[in-house]
Design an enzyme around this catalytic site. Structure first.
Site, PDB file in Angstrom:
ATOM      1  N   GLY A  23      -0.983   5.058   7.672  1.00 50.27           N
ATOM      2  CA  GLY A  23      -0.432   3.740   7.396  1.00 50.27           C
ATOM      3  C   GLY A  23      -0.469   3.489   5.902  1.00 50.27           C
ATOM      4  O   GLY A  23      -1.099   4.236   5.148  1.00 50.27           O
ATOM      5  N   GLN A  47      -1.100  -1.508  -1.749  1.00 52.42           N
ATOM      6  CA  GLN A  47      -1.559  -0.198  -2.203  1.00 52.42           C
ATOM      7  C   GLN A  47      -0.608   0.447  -3.200  1.00 52.42           C
ATOM      8  O   GLN A  47      -1.002   1.366  -3.913  1.00 52.42           O
ATOM      9  CB  GLN A  47      -1.754   0.748  -1.021  1.00 52.42           C
ATOM     10  CG  GLN A  47      -2.940   0.386  -0.153  1.00 52.42           C
ATOM     11  CD  GLN A  47      -3.094   1.370   0.975  1.00 52.42           C
ATOM     12  OE1 GLN A  47      -2.489   1.208   2.031  1.00 52.42           O
ATOM     13  NE2 GLN A  47      -3.888   2.406   0.752  1.00 52.42           N
ATOM     14  N   HIS A  52      -5.916  -4.668   3.898  1.00 55.96           N
ATOM     15  CA  HIS A  52      -5.381  -4.567   2.537  1.00 55.96           C
ATOM     16  C   HIS A  52      -4.656  -5.849   2.130  1.00 55.96           C
ATOM     17  O   HIS A  52      -4.633  -6.204   0.943  1.00 55.96           O
ATOM     18  CB  HIS A  52      -4.410  -3.388   2.418  1.00 55.96           C
ATOM     19  CG  HIS A  52      -5.089  -2.063   2.282  1.00 55.96           C
ATOM     20  ND1 HIS A  52      -5.866  -1.715   1.198  1.00 55.96           N
ATOM     21  CD2 HIS A  52      -5.098  -0.989   3.108  1.00 55.96           C
ATOM     22  CE1 HIS A  52      -6.317  -0.490   1.350  1.00 55.96           C
ATOM     23  NE2 HIS A  52      -5.873  -0.018   2.510  1.00 55.96           N
ATOM     24  N   HIS A  68      -7.087  -1.710   9.596  1.00 54.53           N
ATOM     25  CA  HIS A  68      -7.296  -1.160   8.258  1.00 54.53           C
ATOM     26  C   HIS A  68      -6.188  -1.605   7.306  1.00 54.53           C
ATOM     27  O   HIS A  68      -6.462  -2.090   6.205  1.00 54.53           O
ATOM     28  CB  HIS A  68      -7.349   0.375   8.349  1.00 54.53           C
ATOM     29  CG  HIS A  68      -7.491   1.058   7.038  1.00 54.53           C
ATOM     30  ND1 HIS A  68      -8.648   1.665   6.639  1.00 54.53           N
ATOM     31  CD2 HIS A  68      -6.608   1.241   6.021  1.00 54.53           C
ATOM     32  CE1 HIS A  68      -8.482   2.181   5.428  1.00 54.53           C
ATOM     33  NE2 HIS A  68      -7.240   1.947   5.035  1.00 54.53           N
ATOM     34  N   GLU A  69      -4.936  -1.452   7.745  1.00 54.01           N
ATOM     35  CA  GLU A  69      -3.816  -1.813   6.869  1.00 54.01           C
ATOM     36  C   GLU A  69      -3.739  -3.319   6.649  1.00 54.01           C
ATOM     37  O   GLU A  69      -3.463  -3.771   5.533  1.00 54.01           O
ATOM     38  CB  GLU A  69      -2.500  -1.271   7.432  1.00 54.01           C
ATOM     39  CG  GLU A  69      -2.436   0.238   7.541  1.00 54.01           C
ATOM     40  CD  GLU A  69      -2.802   0.993   6.273  1.00 54.01           C
ATOM     41  OE1 GLU A  69      -2.591   0.466   5.151  1.00 54.01           O
ATOM     42  OE2 GLU A  69      -3.317   2.118   6.394  1.00 54.01           O
ATOM     43  N   CYS A 102      -8.984   6.383   3.341  1.00 59.17           N
ATOM     44  CA  CYS A 102      -7.952   5.494   2.796  1.00 59.17           C
ATOM     45  C   CYS A 102      -7.271   6.198   1.636  1.00 59.17           C
ATOM     46  O   CYS A 102      -7.938   6.837   0.819  1.00 59.17           O
ATOM     47  CB  CYS A 102      -8.605   4.191   2.327  1.00 59.17           C
ATOM     48  SG  CYS A 102      -7.445   2.982   1.640  1.00 59.17           S
ATOM     49  N   LEU A 103      -5.969   6.044   1.562  1.00 58.94           N
ATOM     50  CA  LEU A 103      -5.223   6.642   0.461  1.00 58.94           C
ATOM     51  C   LEU A 103      -5.633   6.046  -0.883  1.00 58.94           C
ATOM     52  O   LEU A 103      -5.453   6.680  -1.914  1.00 58.94           O
ATOM     53  CB  LEU A 103      -3.720   6.471   0.693  1.00 58.94           C
ATOM     54  CG  LEU A 103      -3.177   7.134   1.959  1.00 58.94           C
ATOM     55  CD1 LEU A 103      -1.698   6.814   2.132  1.00 58.94           C
ATOM     56  CD2 LEU A 103      -3.423   8.628   1.958  1.00 58.94           C
TER      57      LEU A 103
END
Length: 180
Positions: free
Chosen positions: A47, A52, A146, A142-143, A100-101
């Site tokens: 995701g 981000q 953000h 999670h997304e 996480c990216l």
């Protein structure tokens, strides 16, 4: 379409509260979403949230058929969630490893609701609602975090269960995973 740079933990833009999307079905929104899917795929993500990549909007994407960073995870259909609202279903919380990216090369044990309902809009302004559980529910939470300026380490209960992938899981090939 283009691959956009992903902000890393420490960049203050990741800590902002994202603003609601007000206009749907615009060329700019479609281009942003296409760029996000391309960026997510290039990073082998499950995701990606607009903050981000430095875009302060309540927009997340998710979905994959198979993911090298989460090889045991069930497939998630490609989904666009704009101005999402998530509601837990029940009291069950599950802990699992997350990456996480924006926190590349690391993992942490994070508690998340086991099952939830999300309501949002798609890129055309159509209202969507779905109940999900398991890894799908984890990725949505999670997304969506953000969008509130929350990174997964902020959700962790025990920092002794946080570390670099190669130290936590030395038996795994981390070549692709080192990016996030």
């Amino acid at each position: 379409m283009s691959i956009r740079p992903i902000l890393k933990m420490g960049d203050l833009r990741l800590l902002r509260r994202a603003e609601q999307v007000r206009k749907f079905d615009t060329p700019e929104l479609h281009e942003l979403i296409a760029d996000m899917f391309e960026t997510m795929a290039a990073a082998d993500g499950a995701g990606l949230a607009a903050p981000q990549i430095g875009i302060n909007l309540q927009l997340v994407i998710l979905g994959f058929n198979q993911n090298g960073r989460y090889p045991d995870a069930e497939a998630i259909p490609e989904t666009v969630l704009i101005n999402p609202l998530i509601t837990p279903i029940g009291d069950e919380v599950e802990e699992a490893w997350e990456g996480c990216l924006s926190v590349p090369g690391m993992r942490g044990m994070v508690p998340r609701w086991a099952k939830l309902r999300y309501e949002a809009f798609d890129q055309y302004g159509n209202k969507i609602s779905q109940e999900v559980d398991g890894f799908h529910a984890r990725v949505v939470q999670h997304e969506c975090d953000h969008l509130g300026g929350i990174l997964y380490p902020m959700r962790m209960r025990d920092l002794m269960r946080f570390g670099f992938n190669d130290a936590l899981f030395p038996w795994v090939d981390h070549g692709q995973e080192e990016r996030g």
